[in-house]
Design an enzyme around this catalytic site. Structure first.
Site: not given
Ligand code: GLU
Length: 482
Positions: A249-250
Site C-alpha cells: 500500500s501507499k
C-alpha cells in the site's frame, strides 16, 4: 496485430502494481510485434491531481517503456487523454438508449441516498430502476426542462460468462450487477463506460489490468454485447502483496516507483524485479534486460496467486545491476550521494566510487560506508582483535608502532608505494600479511569493515591524515594495553 494499452488514472503516484501492469502490457505487445498505447483515464474530475500526468510519462520513460502512438505533441506521440474526448462518448450512450440497452435517469441525490440499505455491515445502494419505467413523454419533458440526468446501462436478466487468460472462466448472475452510470450529470463518461468505448475504438486486443476489475468485467461484457462489438481478451493480474495478508500500500512508502527511485534503486532493476512478480519465465534466469524480457515473455507464464514484494530480493538484484554499470555511469548516478557523504575537497571521489560500486545494494548504502573519510569515528580498540588473523591488541600496537616510521619516511604515497613498503616490513618481521594490514586498516577507518584495503585507504586519505590516524590508534591501544 496485438494492441495493448496502459490506462492509468492520474493519481500523482505510480504504484508498483500499476507499473507491473504497464510492463506486462508492454511485453505482451512487444513480444509479438504489436503496439502499446498510453491512455490517461481522467474523467473523474474530482480526483484530478496536478502534475500527475507528468509522473506517468516520467515513469514510463525511466522504465524504458515508450508507447507507440497517440496525438502529435511537438513531434512526439502524446497519450490519448479521455477528458479531451469527452463529447465522443455521449453518442455511444445515445446509441445504447436507442437500442433499449441504456436509459435516462433523473433521480435526485436525495432519492438515491434513500435507497441505501445496510447489508452485512456494508452500505449498499443498488439502483432500483425507478427511471426505467418513465414514459417517453416524461423523459422528453424532463430533458426539455433541463432536469439534471445521468445515463444508466440497462443490465439484462440472465447470467454472464467471460473468459480470463489468468483466472479462467467466470460466471456471474446478472442480478448481482447494478444498472451502472455510463454518463454522469456533468456530461463526463464514467470510467467504466469510457474504458469500454476506448478499448473498442482503439482496437485493443488484450485488456490487461488488476484483478480488482474482475468484478466489473461482466458489466463491460454486457456493454460489448449491447453494441455488438468483439470482446477483447482479458488478462487480470493478482495484487502485489506486502506480505501474505496485506496488499502493498501507499502508506508503507515502498509502494511506488518514485519511492523506490528515491531510496536508491535503479529503474532497470525495478523493472526486472517486477517482471518476475507474477510471471515465471520458462528459462532458469533472474536477470533480464528489457530485450530479453520481450523475447521470453508469454501470458502462459502468468500466475493467479498473488506475488509478494520482497524488498531484499529487489535490493540484491539492484546490487547486481550496480556492479555491472560502467564506472563513469555509476559515478554520475552516485555522485550526489558521494558528495553528500564526503565533504573533504582533497578526496578523489571517483576512487571512492570505484571502491563502493561492487559492495552496495542501493545508493543509500554509500553514506554509511564512507562517512569515516571526513572524520575518524569514535571506535573501540576491540576492533583490532581479529580471530582469523590471530591479532591481539598488544600485537596490533606493536605493528602500528613499527609501520609508523616506515610510512613517515615514505615518499611515494601511492597505493602501490604504500603496499610495497608495508609488504617489505611484513617480510622483514616474518608476520602474516593480515597481521599488519588489519591493524592499519582499522586505525585508518575506525570501522569493522571498509570498502577497500589498508594501502588504498591510506592513499585515499593522504599521508598527513593517514599518519595522524595511525598515531591515534597507537595512543588508544597504548592506553588500553598498559
Ligand atoms: N484507469 C484504471 C486504473 O487506473 C485502468 C483500469 C484498466 O486498465 O482497465 O486502474
Amino acid at each position: 496485430m496485438i494492441r495493448t494499452r496502459f490506462a492509468p488514472s492520474p493519481t500523482g503516484y505510480m504504484h508498483i502494481g500499476n507499473l507491473r501492469t504497464a510492463l506486462y502490457e508492454f511485453l505482451i505487445a512487444k513480444s509479438q510485434g504489436g503496439s502499446f498505447i498510453l491512455r490517461i483515464e481522467d474523467t473523474d474530475r474530482e480526483r484530478l491531481v496536478e502534475g500527475a500526468e507528468d509522473v506517468i510519462y516520467k515513469t514510463l520513460e525511466m522504465a524504458n517503456m515508450p508507447h507507440d502512438e497517440g496525438p502529435d505533441v511537438g513531434g512526439n506521440y502524446g497519450p490519448y487523454v479521455q477528458s479531451e474526448r469527452k463529447n465522443d462518448y455521449i453518442k455511444y450512450a445515445l446509441e445504447l438508449i436507442e437500442k433499449g440497452e441504456a436509459y435516462y435517469c433523473f433521480c435526485t441525490k436525495e432519492r438515491l441516498d434513500s435507497l441505501r440499505t445496510e447489508a452485512g455491515g456494508e452500505t449498499v445502494a443498488k439502483y432500483d430502476r425507478h427511471c426505467l419505467s418513465l414514459s417517453k413523454e416524461e423523459i422528453e419533458e424532463n430533458l426539455k426542462n433541463g432536469v439534471p440526468y445521468v445515463i444508466r446501462q440497462k443490465i439484462k436478466d440472465g447470467k454472464t460468462t467471460f473468459h480470463d487468460e489468468v483466472y479462467g472462466d467466470i460466471t456471474v448472475d446478472n442480478d448481482e450487477l447494478e444498472d451502472q452510470i455510463l454518463i454522469k450529470s456533468d456530461g463526463y463518461p464514467t470510467y467504466n463506460f469510457a474504458n469500454v468505448i476506448d478499448d473498442h475504438v482503439m482496437n485493443i486486443t488484450h485488456v490487461v489490468r488488476g484483478a480488482e476489475y474482475l468484478s466489473s468485467t461482466p458489466k463491460y461484457n454486457l456493454l460489448y454485447e449491447a453494441f455488438g462489438w468483439e470482446i477483447p481478451k482479458y488478462v487480470h493480474l493478482p495484487a502485489v502483496m506486502k506480505d501474505k495478508h496485506n496488499k502493498l500500500s501507499k502508506r508503507n512508502g515502498d509502494a511506488s516507483f518514485q519511492d523506490l527511485i528515491a531510496k536508491g534503486y535503479l529503474p532497470e532493476a525495478i523493472v526486472n524485479y517486477i517482471a518476475l512478480l507474477g510471471w515465471s519465465p520458462s528459462v532458469n534466469q533472474e536477470i533480464f534486460t528489457m530485450d530479453e524480457l520481450i523475447e521470453q515473455f508469454s501470458i502462459k507464464g502468468l500466475s493467479k496467486s498473488p506475488a509478494i514484494f520482497d524488498i531484499e530480493k529487489l535490493t540484491w538484484m539492484n546490487g547486481e545491476y550496480i556492479k555491472k554499470m560502467e564506472p563513469d555511469k555509476f559515478y554520475d548516478w552516485a555522485e550526489s550521494e558521494l558528495k553528500a557523504a564526503v565533504k573533504r575537497s582533497d578526496i578523489d571521489l571517483k576512487k571512492v566510487a570505484g571502491y563502493v560500486q561492487s559492495r552496495i545494494g542501493t545508493s543509500k548504502d554509500i553514506a554509511p560506508m564512507v562517512d569515516f573519510i571526513d572524520a575518524l569515528p569514535q571506535y573501540s580498540t576491540d576492533l583490532y582483535v581479529h580471530k582469523k588473523m590471530k591479532t591481539t591488541k598488544e600485537m596490533c600496537l606493536e605493528h602500528l608502532k613499527r609501520v609508523l616510521p616506515v610510512l613517515e619516511g615514505l615518499e611515494d604515497w601511492t597505493n602501490d608505494g604504500i603496499y610495497g613498503a608495508m609488504l617489505s616490513l611484513i617480510q622483514e618481521m616474518g608476520i602474516k600479511n593480515g597481521q599488519m594490514f588489519w591493524p592499519v586498516r582499522t586505525a585508518l577507518s575506525g570501522e569493522p569493515t571498509s570498502p577497500c584495503g589498508a594501502s588504498e585507504l591510506a592513499e585515499l586519505l593522504g599521508k598527513e591524515d593517514s599518519l595522524a590516524r595511525i598515531r591515534r590508534g597507537i595512543e588508544m591501544l597504548s592506553a588500553d594495553v598498559a
